[in-house]
Design a protein around this motif. Structure first.
Motif, PDB file in Angstrom:
ATOM      1  N   CYS A  51       0.844  -1.208   0.000  1.00 23.88           N
ATOM      2  CA  CYS A  51       0.000   0.000   0.000  1.00 23.88           C
ATOM      3  C   CYS A  51       0.873   1.251   0.000  1.00 23.88           C
ATOM      4  O   CYS A  51       0.604   2.215  -0.736  1.00 23.88           O
ATOM      5  CB  CYS A  51      -0.924   0.010   1.209  1.00 23.88           C
ATOM      6  N   LEU A  52       1.923   1.243   0.818  1.00 18.76           N
ATOM      7  CA  LEU A  52       2.833   2.394   0.873  1.00 18.76           C
ATOM      8  C   LEU A  52       3.558   2.568  -0.453  1.00 18.76           C
ATOM      9  O   LEU A  52       3.751   3.698  -0.930  1.00 18.76           O
ATOM     10  CB  LEU A  52       3.830   2.215   2.014  1.00 18.76           C
ATOM     11  N   LEU A  53       3.954   1.451  -1.061  1.00 16.66           N
ATOM     12  CA  LEU A  53       4.637   1.535  -2.355  1.00 16.66           C
ATOM     13  C   LEU A  53       3.704   2.093  -3.427  1.00 16.66           C
ATOM     14  O   LEU A  53       4.120   2.867  -4.291  1.00 16.66           O
ATOM     15  CB  LEU A  53       5.151   0.160  -2.767  1.00 16.66           C
ATOM     16  N   VAL A  54       2.430   1.701  -3.377  1.00 16.33           N
ATOM     17  CA  VAL A  54       1.439   2.219  -4.335  1.00 16.33           C
ATOM     18  C   VAL A  54       1.308   3.733  -4.190  1.00 16.33           C
ATOM     19  O   VAL A  54       1.244   4.464  -5.192  1.00 16.33           O
ATOM     20  CB  VAL A  54       0.074   1.521  -4.128  1.00 16.33           C
ATOM     21  N   ILE A  55       1.271   4.216  -2.955  1.00 10.17           N
ATOM     22  CA  ILE A  55       1.157   5.663  -2.722  1.00 10.17           C
ATOM     23  C   ILE A  55       2.377   6.384  -3.275  1.00 10.17           C
ATOM     24  O   ILE A  55       2.260   7.447  -3.915  1.00 10.17           O
ATOM     25  CB  ILE A  55       0.989   5.944  -1.218  1.00 10.17           C
ATOM     26  N   MET A  56       3.558   5.818  -3.062  1.00 10.32           N
ATOM     27  CA  MET A  56       4.783   6.416  -3.594  1.00 10.32           C
ATOM     28  C   MET A  56       4.741   6.446  -5.117  1.00 10.32           C
ATOM     29  O   MET A  56       5.090   7.458  -5.754  1.00 10.32           O
ATOM     30  CB  MET A  56       5.995   5.615  -3.112  1.00 10.32           C
ATOM     31  N   THR A  57       4.294   5.361  -5.725  1.00 12.82           N
ATOM     32  CA  THR A  57       4.193   5.282  -7.184  1.00 12.82           C
ATOM     33  C   THR A  57       3.168   6.282  -7.710  1.00 12.82           C
ATOM     34  O   THR A  57       3.400   6.976  -8.708  1.00 12.82           O
ATOM     35  CB  THR A  57       3.799   3.858  -7.614  1.00 12.82           C
ATOM     36  N   PHE A  58       2.025   6.354  -7.041  1.00 15.68           N
ATOM     37  CA  PHE A  58       0.976   7.297  -7.433  1.00 15.68           C
ATOM     38  C   PHE A  58       1.500   8.735  -7.411  1.00 15.68           C
ATOM     39  O   PHE A  58       1.175   9.532  -8.303  1.00 15.68           O
ATOM     40  CB  PHE A  58      -0.213   7.162  -6.473  1.00 15.68           C
ATOM     41  N   THR A  59       2.312   9.063  -6.424  1.00 13.95           N
ATOM     42  CA  THR A  59       2.854  10.421  -6.301  1.00 13.95           C
ATOM     43  C   THR A  59       3.715  10.770  -7.506  1.00 13.95           C
ATOM     44  O   THR A  59       3.672  11.897  -8.020  1.00 13.95           O
ATOM     45  CB  THR A  59       3.683  10.559  -5.017  1.00 13.95           C
TER      46      THR A  59
END
Length: 289
Positions: free
Chosen positions: A265-273
């Motif tokens: 989930c944290l990696l997805v947020i980083m990617t989304f950013t």
């Protein structure tokens, strides 16, 4: 009367089939739900094209490899082939490819650290010619697949973000997320403190998407959690097939710890950013004054 498929300039022929049919604009009740759910599933499958084809290769390529080429090397060749085909078919632009390459580099750097002799969070047990620092080069494409999915979904679902936090705050927290993947081995894991900050930062953020011909909404944080969950499922499949293994899976396979869900989930947020900073996507993001 058959639906006429129109192809907009620069739009791939495949994507033109996902447009709404004007004859269905008055649908209601179960029929409305059925057609929106169907198109939602089709668009999700299309957005996962790179990831889907890549993981299909993971299923199909035997552990012994093909034509005397080790499995990891075969997977790298396939991943490069898929990427080249997507550019050729205009399913991905060169600007989007730059972002995907960035995800590849970020992911590969994390893999090198996590598999190093002093950390050994997981390992790639099979031999390969294309291993660098003990990590097969194809591994970066697993992270790139997440970025590719978000980029494709943005276009297919006509995504818009309401109440996105200021870019500098989102970027700062994304850097902290990435740093924690490394630092928690030395100074403690602060993911839940980071999660609390994310909850406050994105509490009002909403994603507006269009499965068919009407806008639907959901909390942006919920979308991150759902994407992270499906990546966690894919990780369970990959470790079951022995593509990589965690220390507790060396003797016999066991389910990947549920805590990895939060990591994804944290990696997805980083990617989304990172994706949110692409020029052609910024115009669909509303940042309150």
């Amino acid at each position: 009367m058959a639906k006429v498929v129109s192809v907009e300039e620069g739009q791939p022929l495949l994507d033109s089939y996902f447009g709404p049919d004007p004859r269905h604009s008055d649908l209601a009740g179960f029929r409305r739900f059925a057609i929106e759910f169907t198109f939602f599933g089709l668009k999700e499958a299309r957005a996962c094209l790179f990831a889907g084809l890549f993981f299909l290769a993971v299923f199909a390529v035997p552990r012994a490899g093909l034509l005397h080429i080790p499995r990891y090397d075969v997977l790298l060749i396939i991943a490069l082939g898929i990427q080249i085909w997507m550019i050729w078919a205009k399913l991905e632009s060169f600007d989007e490819l730059k972002a995907v390459c960035l995800f590849h580099v970020i992911g590969f750097a994390l893999e090198v650290f996590k598999t190093s002799g002093s950390i050994q969070s997981w390992a790639y047990p099979d031999p390969a010619y294309t291993k660098l620092f003990g990590v097969p080069l194809f591994s970066g494409f697993m992270y790139a697949a997440v970025g590719s999915y978000i980029i494709q979904a943005w276009r297919l679902f006509d995504l818009r973000i309401k109440h996105h936090p200021p870019y500098w705050m989102a970027a700062a927290l994304a850097i902290v997320i990435y740093a924690n993947f490394f630092a928690h081995h030395y100074i403690g894991d602060y993911r839940w403190y980071i999660a609390a900050c994310l909850l406050g930062l994105y509490a009002r953020s909403t994603v507006v998407f269009r499965p068919y011909d009407r806008d639907r909404r959901m909390p942006l944080l919920l979308s991150f959690v759902l994407i992270g969950f499906f990546i966690w499922l894919a990780e369970n499949i990959s470790t079951f097939l022995g593509v990589w293994k965690y220390p507790n899976q060396l003797g016999a396979w066991s389910m990947v710890h549920i805590g990895k869900w939060s990591s994804w989930c944290l990696l997805v947020i980083m990617t989304f950013t990172i994706v949110a900073n692409l020029k052609h996507i910024k115009r669909y993001i509303h940042v309150p004054e």
